[in-house]
Design a protein around this motif. Structure first.
Motif, PDB file in Angstrom:
ATOM      1  N   PHE A  57      26.898  41.160  16.157  1.00  0.00           N
ATOM      2  CA  PHE A  57      26.208  39.952  15.679  1.00  0.00           C
ATOM      3  C   PHE A  57      27.205  39.117  14.866  1.00  0.00           C
ATOM      4  N   PRO A  58      27.218  37.787  15.075  1.00  0.00           N
ATOM      5  CA  PRO A  58      28.203  36.945  14.377  1.00  0.00           C
ATOM      6  C   PRO A  58      27.743  36.587  12.963  1.00  0.00           C
ATOM      7  N   VAL A  59      27.576  37.602  12.120  1.00  0.00           N
ATOM      8  CA  VAL A  59      27.059  37.361  10.775  1.00  0.00           C
ATOM      9  C   VAL A  59      27.680  38.384   9.833  1.00  0.00           C
ATOM     10  N   GLU A  60      27.891  37.957   8.580  1.00  0.00           N
ATOM     11  CA  GLU A  60      28.375  38.885   7.561  1.00  0.00           C
ATOM     12  C   GLU A  60      27.164  39.378   6.767  1.00  0.00           C
ATOM     13  N   VAL A  61      27.006  40.700   6.673  1.00  0.00           N
ATOM     14  CA  VAL A  61      25.887  41.261   5.906  1.00  0.00           C
ATOM     15  C   VAL A  61      26.332  41.416   4.453  1.00  0.00           C
ATOM     16  N   VAL A  62      25.559  40.821   3.538  1.00  0.00           N
ATOM     17  CA  VAL A  62      25.909  40.888   2.110  1.00  0.00           C
ATOM     18  C   VAL A  62      24.838  41.698   1.369  1.00  0.00           C
ATOM     19  N   PRO A  63      25.214  42.882   0.818  1.00  0.00           N
ATOM     20  CA  PRO A  63      24.251  43.688   0.064  1.00  0.00           C
ATOM     21  C   PRO A  63      24.087  43.150  -1.355  1.00  0.00           C
ATOM     22  N   VAL A  64      22.867  43.240  -1.885  1.00  0.00           N
ATOM     23  CA  VAL A  64      22.593  42.776  -3.261  1.00  0.00           C
ATOM     24  C   VAL A  64      21.973  43.949  -4.041  1.00  0.00           C
ATOM     25  N   PRO A  65      22.521  44.244  -5.250  1.00  0.00           N
ATOM     26  CA  PRO A  65      22.033  45.394  -6.022  1.00  0.00           C
ATOM     27  C   PRO A  65      20.537  45.325  -6.341  1.00  0.00           C
TER      28      PRO A  65
ATOM     29  N   ASN B 214      26.810  29.853  -0.423  1.00  0.00           N
ATOM     30  CA  ASN B 214      26.636  29.057   0.807  1.00  0.00           C
ATOM     31  C   ASN B 214      26.213  27.624   0.504  1.00  0.00           C
ATOM     32  N   ASP B 215      26.527  26.725   1.442  1.00  0.00           N
ATOM     33  CA  ASP B 215      26.120  25.324   1.279  1.00  0.00           C
ATOM     34  C   ASP B 215      24.650  25.129   1.626  1.00  0.00           C
TER      35      ASP B 215
ATOM     36  N   ALA C 103      23.933  16.690   6.191  1.00  0.00           N
ATOM     37  CA  ALA C 103      23.672  15.920   4.968  1.00  0.00           C
ATOM     38  C   ALA C 103      24.511  16.434   3.802  1.00  0.00           C
ATOM     39  N   LYS C 104      24.744  17.755   3.778  1.00  0.00           N
ATOM     40  CA  LYS C 104      25.493  18.336   2.652  1.00  0.00           C
ATOM     41  C   LYS C 104      26.978  18.460   2.963  1.00  0.00           C
ATOM     42  N   ARG C 105      27.395  18.003   4.134  1.00  0.00           N
ATOM     43  CA  ARG C 105      28.768  18.235   4.602  1.00  0.00           C
ATOM     44  C   ARG C 105      29.112  19.713   4.397  1.00  0.00           C
ATOM     45  N   GLY C 106      28.182  20.576   4.857  1.00  0.00           N
ATOM     46  CA  GLY C 106      28.283  22.014   4.582  1.00  0.00           C
ATOM     47  C   GLY C 106      29.124  22.746   5.613  1.00  0.00           C
ATOM     48  N   SER C 107      29.652  23.890   5.205  1.00  0.00           N
ATOM     49  CA  SER C 107      30.433  24.710   6.142  1.00  0.00           C
ATOM     50  C   SER C 107      29.980  26.178   6.100  1.00  0.00           C
ATOM     51  N   SER C 108      28.794  26.449   5.507  1.00  0.00           N
ATOM     52  CA  SER C 108      28.306  27.833   5.480  1.00  0.00           C
ATOM     53  C   SER C 108      26.784  27.837   5.351  1.00  0.00           C
ATOM     54  N   GLN C 109      26.189  28.880   5.931  1.00  0.00           N
ATOM     55  CA  GLN C 109      24.738  29.028   5.839  1.00  0.00           C
ATOM     56  C   GLN C 109      24.394  30.475   5.495  1.00  0.00           C
ATOM     57  N   GLY C 110      23.464  30.655   4.549  1.00  0.00           N
ATOM     58  CA  GLY C 110      22.990  31.986   4.179  1.00  0.00           C
ATOM     59  C   GLY C 110      21.548  32.150   4.620  1.00  0.00           C
ATOM     60  N   LEU C 111      21.212  33.371   5.055  1.00  0.00           N
ATOM     61  CA  LEU C 111      19.854  33.675   5.507  1.00  0.00           C
ATOM     62  C   LEU C 111      19.304  34.842   4.688  1.00  0.00           C
ATOM     63  N   ILE C 112      18.061  34.709   4.229  1.00  0.00           N
ATOM     64  CA  ILE C 112      17.429  35.774   3.445  1.00  0.00           C
ATOM     65  C   ILE C 112      16.117  36.161   4.129  1.00  0.00           C
TER      66      ILE C 112
ATOM     67  N   THR D   5      33.086  26.170  13.209  1.00  0.00           N
ATOM     68  CA  THR D   5      31.827  26.924  13.207  1.00  0.00           C
ATOM     69  C   THR D   5      31.502  27.327  11.765  1.00  0.00           C
ATOM     70  N   PRO D   6      30.303  27.012  11.279  1.00  0.00           N
ATOM     71  CA  PRO D   6      29.989  27.368   9.885  1.00  0.00           C
ATOM     72  C   PRO D   6      29.983  28.883   9.682  1.00  0.00           C
ATOM     73  N   ALA D   7      30.384  29.311   8.467  1.00  0.00           N
ATOM     74  CA  ALA D   7      30.245  30.730   8.103  1.00  0.00           C
ATOM     75  C   ALA D   7      28.753  31.059   8.070  1.00  0.00           C
ATOM     76  N   TYR D   8      28.434  32.303   8.403  1.00  0.00           N
ATOM     77  CA  TYR D   8      27.027  32.718   8.468  1.00  0.00           C
ATOM     78  C   TYR D   8      26.891  34.072   7.782  1.00  0.00           C
ATOM     79  N   ARG D   9      26.055  34.123   6.732  1.00  0.00           N
ATOM     80  CA  ARG D   9      25.884  35.354   5.957  1.00  0.00           C
ATOM     81  C   ARG D   9      24.397  35.680   5.838  1.00  0.00           C
ATOM     82  N   ALA D  10      24.073  36.969   5.837  1.00  0.00           N
ATOM     83  CA  ALA D  10      22.675  37.375   5.655  1.00  0.00           C
ATOM     84  C   ALA D  10      22.597  38.361   4.494  1.00  0.00           C
ATOM     85  N   TYR D  11      21.555  38.247   3.692  1.00  0.00           N
ATOM     86  CA  TYR D  11      21.439  38.949   2.405  1.00  0.00           C
ATOM     87  C   TYR D  11      20.332  40.004   2.469  1.00  0.00           C
ATOM     88  N   PHE D  12      20.702  41.237   2.072  1.00  0.00           N
ATOM     89  CA  PHE D  12      19.749  42.347   2.090  1.00  0.00           C
ATOM     90  C   PHE D  12      19.862  43.124   0.780  1.00  0.00           C
TER      91      PHE D  12
END
Ligand code: AMP
Length: 300
Positions: free
Chosen positions: A182-190, A52-53, A22-31, A155-162
């Motif tokens: 794991f096929p995911v980029e880990v993104v640290p948040v301050p 992310n979209d 629906a969003k014509r998205g190319s990335s997904q973030g997971l929290i 393949t959509p980009a896939y990122r996870a937030y910690f």
């Protein structure tokens, strides 16, 4: 689009595919979260929404990572308020599974082991905690994979937030993702703090006013080390430990400066040598009924 709640893995996958389409998205973030959300979690959501979209938050109080049944029972559950907070940040989807949905056959026989990195610091006081935490994070990272292809067939980009607030968990998740591909980029948040410096935590609500005041010594001691590191002075961790010990309501568990990746104590913690390079000051203490952890990245 208003935020949507799903409770099964099948719905999560199909909703993710629908949203990407629906969003014509190319990335997904997971929290991944355990709920009882505050401004710290909101910062994770804001970062994920900016990058992310499609953004999915998960809310699951994971029995595997609680050693103490009382702590598990009293862990706050505030789904309605959590949904409102995530909606306000622009999160698309919440996955809040039941324990049965996550562990259909009861407790899993095969688990992720956190190894020696999971046995020190928090792991020493909470045996099995990080095995339980990594096992559920592994499952959530799999369940939260983008449910479809991107609009252009890639393949959509896939990122996870910690959060950096849980520094040892973050170090372990990074190692798991690297060690097990794991096929995911880990993104640290301050770490997000209240104005007076206390790191936000879902457990802070169990502190009385007096205990909360006493707990401020943790962030004050960390700031002291930060200031010394920035000034290229010796860290003199011992004197910072003394500051914490001078607060009678605070029962210090550990306070040290470690390598941010291996969490091994650094040699330069002493009174004499000026601090150079990178380190992570980590602290844990019991204040009243609550175990508090905090940390500060040091960069000189
Ligand atoms: P929790 O549900 O509180 O166990 O944590 C879910 C995620 O939120 C984890 O990645 C935490 O590190 C992160 N988090 C918790 N508190 C904070 C905070 N004060 N600042 C930034 N991130 C946080």
């Amino acid at each position: 689009m208003p935020i949507k709640l799903v409770t099964t893995a099948a719905e999560l996958r199909s909703e993710s595919a629908r949203l990407l389409g629906a969003k014509r998205g190319s990335s997904q973030g997971l929290i991944p979260t355990m709920g009882a959300l505050h401004s710290g979690h909101a910062a994770l959501a804001r970062t994920a929404v900016a990058q992310n979209d499609v953004v999915v938050a998960t809310i699951f109080v994971n029995p595997l990572q609680f050693g103490d049944a009382v702590d598990l029972d009293r862990y706050p559950r505030t789904l309605e308020a959590d949904m409102a907070l995530l909606d306000a940040e622009g999160v698309d989807l919440v996955f809040a599974p039941s324990v049965d949905e996550m562990y259909p056959g009861g407790q899993p026989l095969v688990r992720v082991t956190s190894g020696s990195l999971g046995e020190k610091w928090e792991g020493a006081s909470r045996p099995g905690h990080f095995d339980g935490a990594l096992t559920v994070v592994a499952k959530l990272l799999h369940l939260g994979l983008p449910g479809g292809v991107a609009f252009d067939g890639s393949t959509p980009a896939y990122r996870a937030y910690f959060g950096q607030k849980d520094a040892q968990q973050l170090a372990l998740v990074k190692r798991m993702v690297a060690d097990l591909n794991f096929p995911v980029e880990v993104v640290p948040v301050p770490t997000v703090r209240s104005e007076d410096g206390l790191a936000l935590s879902s457990r802070n609500r169990f502190l009385s006013d007096v205990e909360r005041d006493a707990a401020l010594v943790l962030s004050r001691a960390l700031r002291l080390l930060e200031a010394r590191a920035n000034a290229h002075e010796p860290l003199d961790v011992e004197s910072a430990v003394e500051l914490v010990r001078s607060q009678p309501l605070v029962e210090l568990d550990y306070f040290d400066v470690v390598d941010p990746l291996t969490l091994e104590p650094l040699a330069e913690n002493c009174r004499e040598t000026p601090f150079r390079g990178e380190g992570l000051a980590i602290i844990a203490a019991k204040v009243g009924p609550v175990r508090l952890i905090d940390n500060a990245p040091l960069d000189s």
